[in-house]
Design a protein around this motif. Structure first.
Motif, PDB file in Angstrom:
ATOM      1  N   LEU A  51       0.017 -13.306  12.013  1.00  0.00           N
ATOM      2  CA  LEU A  51       1.097 -13.758  11.139  1.00  0.00           C
ATOM      3  C   LEU A  51       0.620 -13.879   9.691  1.00  0.00           C
ATOM      4  N   TYR A  52      -0.578 -14.432   9.497  1.00  0.00           N
ATOM      5  CA  TYR A  52      -1.127 -14.527   8.140  1.00  0.00           C
ATOM      6  C   TYR A  52      -1.411 -13.140   7.562  1.00  0.00           C
ATOM      7  N   PHE A  53      -1.916 -12.243   8.386  1.00  0.00           N
ATOM      8  CA  PHE A  53      -2.200 -10.875   7.941  1.00  0.00           C
ATOM      9  C   PHE A  53      -0.905 -10.188   7.519  1.00  0.00           C
ATOM     10  N   SER A  54       0.150 -10.369   8.303  1.00  0.00           N
ATOM     11  CA  SER A  54       1.453  -9.780   7.971  1.00  0.00           C
ATOM     12  C   SER A  54       1.993 -10.364   6.673  1.00  0.00           C
ATOM     13  N   LEU A  55       1.832 -11.674   6.503  1.00  0.00           N
ATOM     14  CA  LEU A  55       2.255 -12.317   5.266  1.00  0.00           C
ATOM     15  C   LEU A  55       1.492 -11.750   4.070  1.00  0.00           C
ATOM     16  N   GLY A  56       0.192 -11.523   4.260  1.00  0.00           N
ATOM     17  CA  GLY A  56      -0.618 -10.959   3.184  1.00  0.00           C
ATOM     18  C   GLY A  56      -0.140  -9.576   2.773  1.00  0.00           C
ATOM     19  N   ILE A  57       0.195  -8.738   3.749  1.00  0.00           N
ATOM     20  CA  ILE A  57       0.692  -7.396   3.448  1.00  0.00           C
ATOM     21  C   ILE A  57       2.013  -7.463   2.681  1.00  0.00           C
ATOM     22  N   ILE A  58       2.921  -8.319   3.156  1.00  0.00           N
ATOM     23  CA  ILE A  58       4.217  -8.467   2.490  1.00  0.00           C
ATOM     24  C   ILE A  58       4.035  -8.944   1.055  1.00  0.00           C
ATOM     25  N   MET A  59       3.138  -9.913   0.866  1.00  0.00           N
ATOM     26  CA  MET A  59       2.904 -10.436  -0.473  1.00  0.00           C
ATOM     27  C   MET A  59       2.270  -9.392  -1.383  1.00  0.00           C
ATOM     28  N   MET A  60       1.326  -8.623  -0.857  1.00  0.00           N
ATOM     29  CA  MET A  60       0.688  -7.587  -1.666  1.00  0.00           C
ATOM     30  C   MET A  60       1.708  -6.563  -2.142  1.00  0.00           C
ATOM     31  N   LEU A  61       2.573  -6.134  -1.243  1.00  0.00           N
ATOM     32  CA  LEU A  61       3.571  -5.122  -1.598  1.00  0.00           C
ATOM     33  C   LEU A  61       4.616  -5.677  -2.556  1.00  0.00           C
ATOM     34  N   THR A 145      -3.651  -8.365  -9.033  1.00  0.00           N
ATOM     35  CA  THR A 145      -3.908  -8.128 -10.452  1.00  0.00           C
ATOM     36  C   THR A 145      -4.968  -7.055 -10.671  1.00  0.00           C
ATOM     37  N   ASN A 146      -5.754  -6.739  -9.649  1.00  0.00           N
ATOM     38  CA  ASN A 146      -6.767  -5.689  -9.785  1.00  0.00           C
ATOM     39  C   ASN A 146      -6.252  -4.316  -9.401  1.00  0.00           C
ATOM     40  N   ASN A 147      -4.967  -4.248  -8.980  1.00  0.00           N
ATOM     41  CA  ASN A 147      -4.321  -2.964  -8.677  1.00  0.00           C
ATOM     42  C   ASN A 147      -5.131  -2.095  -7.722  1.00  0.00           C
ATOM     43  N   LEU A 148      -5.547  -2.686  -6.615  1.00  0.00           N
ATOM     44  CA  LEU A 148      -6.346  -1.960  -5.639  1.00  0.00           C
ATOM     45  C   LEU A 148      -5.462  -1.117  -4.734  1.00  0.00           C
ATOM     46  N   PRO A 149      -5.934   0.056  -4.308  1.00  0.00           N
ATOM     47  CA  PRO A 149      -5.192   0.836  -3.312  1.00  0.00           C
ATOM     48  C   PRO A 149      -5.221   0.134  -1.961  1.00  0.00           C
ATOM     49  N   TYR A 150      -4.269   0.507  -1.113  1.00  0.00           N
ATOM     50  CA  TYR A 150      -4.105  -0.215   0.155  1.00  0.00           C
ATOM     51  C   TYR A 150      -5.337  -0.134   1.050  1.00  0.00           C
ATOM     52  N   TYR A 151      -6.097   0.995   0.983  1.00  0.00           N
ATOM     53  CA  TYR A 151      -7.265   1.126   1.848  1.00  0.00           C
ATOM     54  C   TYR A 151      -8.432   0.251   1.397  1.00  0.00           C
ATOM     55  N   TYR A 152      -8.299  -0.407   0.239  1.00  0.00           N
ATOM     56  CA  TYR A 152      -9.272  -1.420  -0.176  1.00  0.00           C
ATOM     57  C   TYR A 152      -8.814  -2.820   0.222  1.00  0.00           C
ATOM     58  N   LEU A 154      -6.402  -3.833   2.371  1.00  0.00           N
ATOM     59  CA  LEU A 154      -6.106  -4.095   3.780  1.00  0.00           C
ATOM     60  C   LEU A 154      -7.308  -4.683   4.526  1.00  0.00           C
ATOM     61  N   PRO A 155      -8.502  -4.030   4.457  1.00  0.00           N
ATOM     62  CA  PRO A 155      -9.652  -4.630   5.154  1.00  0.00           C
ATOM     63  C   PRO A 155     -10.095  -5.959   4.561  1.00  0.00           C
ATOM     64  N   ILE A 156      -9.856  -6.160   3.251  1.00  0.00           N
ATOM     65  CA  ILE A 156     -10.218  -7.439   2.640  1.00  0.00           C
ATOM     66  C   ILE A 156      -9.347  -8.558   3.205  1.00  0.00           C
ATOM     67  N   ILE A 157      -8.045  -8.301   3.335  1.00  0.00           N
ATOM     68  CA  ILE A 157      -7.146  -9.309   3.913  1.00  0.00           C
ATOM     69  C   ILE A 157      -7.499  -9.565   5.373  1.00  0.00           C
ATOM     70  N   ALA A 158      -7.832  -8.481   6.099  1.00  0.00           N
ATOM     71  CA  ALA A 158      -8.216  -8.641   7.507  1.00  0.00           C
ATOM     72  C   ALA A 158      -9.474  -9.501   7.619  1.00  0.00           C
ATOM     73  N   ALA A 159     -10.464  -9.223   6.772  1.00  0.00           N
ATOM     74  CA  ALA A 159     -11.707 -10.001   6.789  1.00  0.00           C
ATOM     75  C   ALA A 159     -11.440 -11.455   6.423  1.00  0.00           C
ATOM     76  N   TYR A 160     -10.537 -11.682   5.474  1.00  0.00           N
ATOM     77  CA  TYR A 160     -10.168 -13.045   5.062  1.00  0.00           C
ATOM     78  C   TYR A 160      -9.651 -13.837   6.260  1.00  0.00           C
ATOM     79  N   ASN A 161      -8.777 -13.224   7.034  1.00  0.00           N
ATOM     80  CA  ASN A 161      -8.185 -13.914   8.177  1.00  0.00           C
ATOM     81  C   ASN A 161      -9.190 -14.138   9.305  1.00  0.00           C
ATOM     82  N   ILE A 162     -10.136 -13.223   9.438  1.00  0.00           N
ATOM     83  CA  ILE A 162     -11.198 -13.424  10.431  1.00  0.00           C
ATOM     84  C   ILE A 162     -12.055 -14.623  10.048  1.00  0.00           C
ATOM     85  N   ILE A 163     -12.394 -14.710   8.755  1.00  0.00           N
ATOM     86  CA  ILE A 163     -13.179 -15.853   8.275  1.00  0.00           C
ATOM     87  C   ILE A 163     -12.402 -17.151   8.492  1.00  0.00           C
ATOM     88  N   MET A 164     -11.096 -17.103   8.297  1.00  0.00           N
ATOM     89  CA  MET A 164     -10.267 -18.302   8.411  1.00  0.00           C
ATOM     90  C   MET A 164     -10.308 -18.900   9.823  1.00  0.00           C
TER      91      MET A 164
END
Length: 220
Positions: A51-61, A145-152, A154-164
């Protein structure tokens, strides 16, 4: 993207490991359900993380779209002052978060032994904490704000949620290794979390407030 961004996002992720709800539910399951503990706990943690990962994707977009429309607005000194004021309010308010004097505290507890009940508790956890997930919102803001492409990002958000959810997994591993020897320690930890859950919120508010203050000073 510089190394400092990874440091900031890693710091935000570590702040989110202080979630009293996730750790509290984890301890409750460990101390009350030994038969299907692993499957039930991972069902709960996966529900929260997905759910947090999905929220992160929605917020990024959505944030990318909003920032493109209002990019000039965020350079406005009025907005910078507004963010500075919000940061000051968060920092000052963090000292006035009331202490929970109830030793038993309040904790989400599944009503039944079914996996569906555990998934529901994960949903409730997400609904309760997503509204105050200040470190997560700050991390999403930095990525945006860093305008990263999705393939950068996406794994950062996934790693964030794993750490959480990592502390909950570590607690489970410690329980599996030490068994009943660590029961008293887990009970004490559960009581401390239940009675001082507002302390984590206070720390998060103060740190996010300071970050907003230091981040906006240069734009004033």
């Amino acid at each position: 993207m510089g190394v400092d961004i990874f440091i900031y996002i890693g710091g935000f992720a570590l702040l989110d490991t202080l979630s009293p709800t996730i750790i509290g539910v984890t301890l409750y399951l460990i101390l009350t359900d030994n038969q299907r503990l692993t499957s039930r706990l991972f069902s709960y943690l996966l529900t929260v993380a997905i759910l947090y990962f999905s929220l992160g994707i929605i917020m990024m977009l959505s944030l990318n779209y909003i920032l493109e429309m209002f990019s000039d607005l965020f350079q406005n000194k009025i907005i910078s002052w507004l963010l500075l004021i919000i940061g000051i309010i968060l920092f000052v308010a963090s000292f006035f978060v009331p202490t929970n004097k109830n030793k038993k505290g309040t904790m989400l507890k599944p009503k039944t032994q079914s996996l569906l009940s555990i998934v529901f508790i994960g949903l409730i956890t997400f609904l309760i904490e997503s509204g105050t997930a200040l470190p997560y919102f700050a991390a999403i803001g930095l990525l945006t704000t860093n305008n990263l492409p999705y393939y950068y990002w996406l794994p950062i958000i996934a790693a964030y949620n794993i750490i959480m959810i990592l502390p909950a997994i570590l607690i489970l591993l410690c329980y599996k290794l030490f068994g009943r020897w660590g029961n008293s320690a887990l009970v004490n930890l559960q009581q401390k979390i239940s009675s001082s859950s507002n302390s984590a919120l206070s720390w998060i508010m103060s740190i996010v407030g300071l970050i907003l203050i230091f981040y906006t000073v240069d734009y004033l």
